[in-house]
Design a protein around this motif. Structure first.
Motif, PDB file in Angstrom:
ATOM      1  N   THR A  53     102.475 -11.331 -57.153  1.00 37.96           N
ATOM      2  CA  THR A  53     102.369 -10.540 -55.923  1.00 37.96           C
ATOM      3  C   THR A  53     101.084  -9.726 -55.908  1.00 37.96           C
ATOM      4  OG1 THR A  53     104.778 -10.384 -55.678  1.00 37.96           O
ATOM      5  CG2 THR A  53     103.460  -8.738 -54.532  1.00 37.96           C
ATOM      6  N   LEU A  54     100.750  -9.109 -57.036  1.00 40.03           N
ATOM      7  CA  LEU A  54      99.515  -8.319 -57.122  1.00 40.03           C
ATOM      8  C   LEU A  54      98.288  -9.208 -56.954  1.00 40.03           C
ATOM      9  CD1 LEU A  54     100.331  -5.886 -60.074  1.00 40.03           C
ATOM     10  CD2 LEU A  54     100.137  -5.319 -57.654  1.00 40.03           C
ATOM     11  N   VAL A  55      98.302 -10.374 -57.609  1.00 37.53           N
ATOM     12  CA  VAL A  55      97.151 -11.281 -57.533  1.00 37.53           C
ATOM     13  C   VAL A  55      96.921 -11.727 -56.093  1.00 37.53           C
ATOM     14  CG1 VAL A  55      96.309 -13.569 -58.200  1.00 37.53           C
ATOM     15  CG2 VAL A  55      97.369 -12.090 -59.913  1.00 37.53           C
ATOM     16  N   LEU A  56      97.974 -12.122 -55.397  1.00 32.59           N
ATOM     17  CA  LEU A  56      97.836 -12.643 -54.032  1.00 32.59           C
ATOM     18  C   LEU A  56      97.508 -11.538 -53.036  1.00 32.59           C
ATOM     19  CD1 LEU A  56     100.768 -15.232 -53.922  1.00 32.59           C
ATOM     20  CD2 LEU A  56      98.372 -15.585 -54.541  1.00 32.59           C
ATOM     21  N   ARG A  60      94.126 -11.241 -50.692  1.00 28.18           N
ATOM     22  CA  ARG A  60      94.167 -11.109 -49.232  1.00 28.18           C
ATOM     23  C   ARG A  60      93.386  -9.880 -48.767  1.00 28.18           C
ATOM     24  NH1 ARG A  60      99.789 -12.718 -49.412  1.00 28.18           N
ATOM     25  NH2 ARG A  60     100.395 -10.543 -49.144  1.00 28.18           N
ATOM     26  N   ARG A  61      93.488  -8.780 -49.501  1.00 32.09           N
ATOM     27  CA  ARG A  61      92.758  -7.567 -49.106  1.00 32.09           C
ATOM     28  C   ARG A  61      91.260  -7.776 -49.212  1.00 32.09           C
ATOM     29  NH1 ARG A  61      95.272  -2.055 -51.428  1.00 32.09           N
ATOM     30  NH2 ARG A  61      93.570  -1.345 -50.095  1.00 32.09           N
ATOM     31  N   ARG A  62      90.834  -8.561 -50.191  1.00 34.48           N
ATOM     32  CA  ARG A  62      89.397  -8.823 -50.351  1.00 34.48           C
ATOM     33  C   ARG A  62      88.934  -9.989 -49.475  1.00 34.48           C
ATOM     34  NH1 ARG A  62      90.832  -8.813 -56.093  1.00 34.48           N
ATOM     35  NH2 ARG A  62      90.580  -6.705 -56.919  1.00 34.48           N
ATOM     36  N   ARG A  64      89.437 -13.131 -50.022  1.00 35.09           N
ATOM     37  CA  ARG A  64      88.887 -14.142 -50.922  1.00 35.09           C
ATOM     38  C   ARG A  64      90.017 -15.048 -51.386  1.00 35.09           C
ATOM     39  NH1 ARG A  64      83.830 -12.469 -54.094  1.00 35.09           N
ATOM     40  NH2 ARG A  64      84.404 -14.438 -55.065  1.00 35.09           N
ATOM     41  N   THR A  65      89.645 -16.190 -51.910  1.00 32.65           N
ATOM     42  CA  THR A  65      90.662 -17.069 -52.476  1.00 32.65           C
ATOM     43  C   THR A  65      91.156 -16.492 -53.803  1.00 32.65           C
ATOM     44  OG1 THR A  65      88.966 -18.381 -53.591  1.00 32.65           O
ATOM     45  CG2 THR A  65      89.690 -19.124 -51.400  1.00 32.65           C
ATOM     46  N   PRO A  66      92.430 -16.623 -54.118  1.00 31.58           N
ATOM     47  CA  PRO A  66      92.933 -16.098 -55.397  1.00 31.58           C
ATOM     48  C   PRO A  66      92.349 -16.853 -56.580  1.00 31.58           C
ATOM     49  CG  PRO A  66      94.738 -16.662 -53.870  1.00 31.58           C
ATOM     50  CD  PRO A  66      93.479 -17.251 -53.318  1.00 31.58           C
ATOM     51  N   ASP A  67      92.450 -16.234 -57.749  1.00 32.34           N
ATOM     52  CA  ASP A  67      92.044 -16.913 -58.983  1.00 32.34           C
ATOM     53  C   ASP A  67      92.909 -18.158 -59.187  1.00 32.34           C
ATOM     54  OD1 ASP A  67      90.085 -15.136 -59.628  1.00 32.34           O
ATOM     55  OD2 ASP A  67      91.318 -13.927 -60.976  1.00 32.34           O
ATOM     56  N   HIS A  68      92.395 -19.072 -60.004  1.00 32.01           N
ATOM     57  CA  HIS A  68      93.171 -20.255 -60.353  1.00 32.01           C
ATOM     58  C   HIS A  68      94.401 -19.831 -61.162  1.00 32.01           C
ATOM     59  CE1 HIS A  68      89.824 -22.522 -58.855  1.00 32.01           C
ATOM     60  NE2 HIS A  68      89.007 -22.053 -59.787  1.00 32.01           N
ATOM     61  N   VAL A  69      95.512 -20.531 -60.953  1.00 36.12           N
ATOM     62  CA  VAL A  69      96.794 -20.145 -61.531  1.00 36.12           C
ATOM     63  C   VAL A  69      97.321 -21.286 -62.395  1.00 36.12           C
ATOM     64  CG1 VAL A  69      99.185 -19.511 -61.018  1.00 36.12           C
ATOM     65  CG2 VAL A  69      97.324 -18.654 -59.569  1.00 36.12           C
ATOM     66  N   LEU A  70      97.746 -20.946 -63.613  1.00 32.31           N
ATOM     67  CA  LEU A  70      98.384 -21.912 -64.506  1.00 32.31           C
ATOM     68  C   LEU A  70      99.841 -21.511 -64.690  1.00 32.31           C
ATOM     69  CD1 LEU A  70      98.229 -24.348 -66.428  1.00 32.31           C
ATOM     70  CD2 LEU A  70      97.626 -22.737 -68.262  1.00 32.31           C
ATOM     71  N   LEU A  71     100.752 -22.431 -64.375  1.00 33.17           N
ATOM     72  CA  LEU A  71     102.191 -22.195 -64.519  1.00 33.17           C
ATOM     73  C   LEU A  71     102.710 -23.113 -65.616  1.00 33.17           C
ATOM     74  CD1 LEU A  71     103.085 -22.270 -60.711  1.00 33.17           C
ATOM     75  CD2 LEU A  71     102.654 -20.244 -62.114  1.00 33.17           C
ATOM     76  N   SER A  72     103.305 -22.533 -66.634  1.00 28.58           N
ATOM     77  CA  SER A  72     103.832 -23.345 -67.732  1.00 28.58           C
ATOM     78  C   SER A  72     105.298 -23.007 -67.957  1.00 28.58           C
ATOM     79  CB  SER A  72     103.030 -23.105 -69.015  1.00 28.58           C
ATOM     80  OG  SER A  72     103.141 -21.755 -69.440  1.00 28.58           O
ATOM     81  N   GLY A  73     106.016 -23.966 -68.486  1.00 31.80           N
ATOM     82  CA  GLY A  73     107.433 -23.760 -68.747  1.00 31.80           C
ATOM     83  C   GLY A  73     108.187 -25.063 -68.665  1.00 31.80           C
ATOM     84  N   PRO A  74     109.449 -25.072 -69.099  1.00 30.54           N
ATOM     85  CA  PRO A  74     110.267 -26.297 -69.066  1.00 30.54           C
ATOM     86  C   PRO A  74     110.482 -26.801 -67.650  1.00 30.54           C
ATOM     87  CG  PRO A  74     111.247 -24.619 -70.493  1.00 30.54           C
ATOM     88  CD  PRO A  74     110.143 -23.943 -69.744  1.00 30.54           C
ATOM     89  N   ALA A  83     103.997 -22.970 -56.538  1.00 26.61           N
ATOM     90  CA  ALA A  83     102.773 -23.479 -55.914  1.00 26.61           C
ATOM     91  C   ALA A  83     102.904 -23.475 -54.397  1.00 26.61           C
ATOM     92  CB  ALA A  83     102.466 -24.880 -56.419  1.00 26.61           C
ATOM     93  N   MET A  84     104.062 -23.881 -53.893  1.00 30.96           N
ATOM     94  CA  MET A  84     104.292 -23.866 -52.456  1.00 30.96           C
ATOM     95  C   MET A  84     104.304 -22.441 -51.914  1.00 30.96           C
ATOM     96  SD  MET A  84     107.218 -26.813 -52.072  1.00 30.96           S
ATOM     97  CE  MET A  84     106.855 -28.537 -52.406  1.00 30.96           C
ATOM     98  N   ILE A  85     104.868 -21.514 -52.688  1.00 32.16           N
ATOM     99  CA  ILE A  85     104.898 -20.110 -52.264  1.00 32.16           C
ATOM    100  C   ILE A  85     103.481 -19.541 -52.200  1.00 32.16           C
ATOM    101  CG2 ILE A  85     105.550 -17.795 -53.033  1.00 32.16           C
ATOM    102  CD1 ILE A  85     108.211 -18.942 -53.948  1.00 32.16           C
ATOM    103  N   ILE A  86     102.646 -19.867 -53.196  1.00 36.08           N
ATOM    104  CA  ILE A  86     101.258 -19.394 -53.186  1.00 36.08           C
ATOM    105  C   ILE A  86     100.549 -19.890 -51.932  1.00 36.08           C
ATOM    106  CG2 ILE A  86      99.019 -19.624 -54.341  1.00 36.08           C
ATOM    107  CD1 ILE A  86     100.570 -19.700 -57.008  1.00 36.08           C
TER     108      ILE A  86
END
Length: 355
Positions: A53-56, A60-62, A64-74, A83-86
């Protein structure tokens, strides 16, 4: 219109609003609507949700496009959903591909050449990309340009291609296989954890409302407790229990109906399925509790080694039923107890095949 998943269930009209009006009555449309659409609707993963939430919001306030995001887990914990939410939170188009589909640098160059400003590119199983494509991705993530090589040998020419700024969302079930230079280029990394039963109960309750299934409190808890800490499994079991309730009962899912339905589909009270129990039975009954090699164990249950290693073993280890040792797999006292068997006396000789 959204609702706060942390306060109370959404009203039924809100749930129905998540499905396109012209898809009313289409069961597949309801099932597609089970994914949360915003961070507010996301249940569980509280720390990841707050960080994201903070990243996105900052992006939006700047403007600019957000930083690249890596999601890991089972598998099944919500990497694709995030990814769809982002994409939705940034009001940006989502482009979807997967690591196995990118086997050449040219494959990635073709995808990146079609990127527009602010797009979100989702790469599932990103650790399975080829090495040449990974090296091309480094420059795209950092400098937003790629070098397209035309020709071969001494006459080959590299043509620089500028690409618009975009956000890469990578998903992986095996973060350790990602090379360091690729991991370092992600501005935000999130490790998704398994869900608690209470969180899964909220997911079951929400999904039941979207599918218009009448589920009692005890019925929802019964489904949640057998879902292996995974929302994808919880939703799948809910649909199977719904089928049972509609065909063999009055359509209401209570604790007894859920219990009978899940027993029919061979999911026990702890979430072990047919394969899990077959592995434990083979380990305890055929091999005396081990140690035994995983290949031998796979032959005993008539499955491929990879199936046992990737599907059954992680859950059995997490539940404390199986231990990995240098000599092979070993059944724990909890495994014997769960099967209703008496564990062998300590110090019994090992006469089992290893591999």
């Amino acid at each position: 219109m959204t609702y706060d998943a942390h306060s109370e269930d959404p009203p039924l009209d809100t749930a129905r609003a998540l499905v396109q009006p012209d898809a009313e009555g289409d069961e597949r449309a309801f099932e597609a609507a089970l994914r949360p659409k915003t961070l507010d609707e996301l249940v569980g993963q509280d720390r990841v949700r707050e960080q994201l939430t903070l990243v996105l919001h900052a992006a939006r306030r700047r403007e600019r496009t957000p930083d690249h995001v890596l999601l890991s887990g089972p598998p099944g914990l919500g990497k694709t959903t995030l990814a769809m939410i982002i994409s939705g939170e940034m009001s940006a188009p989502l482009r979807v591909t997967s690591g196995p589909a990118i086997q050449h640098a040219g494959d990635l160059a073709a995808i990146l050449s079609g990127i527009n400003e602010g797009d979100v590119l989702f790469v599932d199983e990103i650790h399975r990309m080829s090495r040449p494509a990974e090296e091309l991705l480094y420059m795209a993530m950092e400098d937003f340009r790629v070098d397209v090589v035309i020709g071969k040998g001494p006459g080959a020419t590299a043509i620089p291609l500028e690409i618009p700024q975009f956000t890469l969302v990578g998903a992986t079930t095996r973060a350790g296989l990602l090379p360091g230079p690729l991991r370092d280029r992600f501005g935000f990394t999130a490790q998704l954890e398994y869900y608690e039963a209470a969180e899964l109960h909220r997911i079951v309750r929400r999904s039941a409302r979207l599918l218009e299934v009448d589920v009692t409190e005890d019925g929802g808890l019964e489904i949640a407790s057998r879902s292996r800490g995974t929302p994808r499994i919880a939703n799948r079991l809910l649909r199977r229990v719904r089928d049972y309730a509609e065909v063999r009962a009055d359509g209401t899912v209570d604790e007894d109906i859920a219990h009978r339905a899940l027993d029919l589909f061979e999911v026990d009270r702890l979430g072990l399925d047919r394969l899990d129990r077959a592995v434990l039975h083979a380990l305890c009954r055929s091999f005396g509790g081990g140690p035994v090699g995983v290949s031998t164990l796979a032959v005993a249950v008539a499955e491929e080694r990879e199936t046992v290693e990737e599907l059954a073993e992680p859950f059995l280890v997490r539940m404390g039923f199986l231990a990995r040792t240098p000599r092979g797999r070993v059944a724990t006292p909890a495994a014997w107890s769960h099967l209703g068997l008496a564990a062998p006396a300590p110090g019994a000789p090992d006469t089992l095949p290893l591999d």
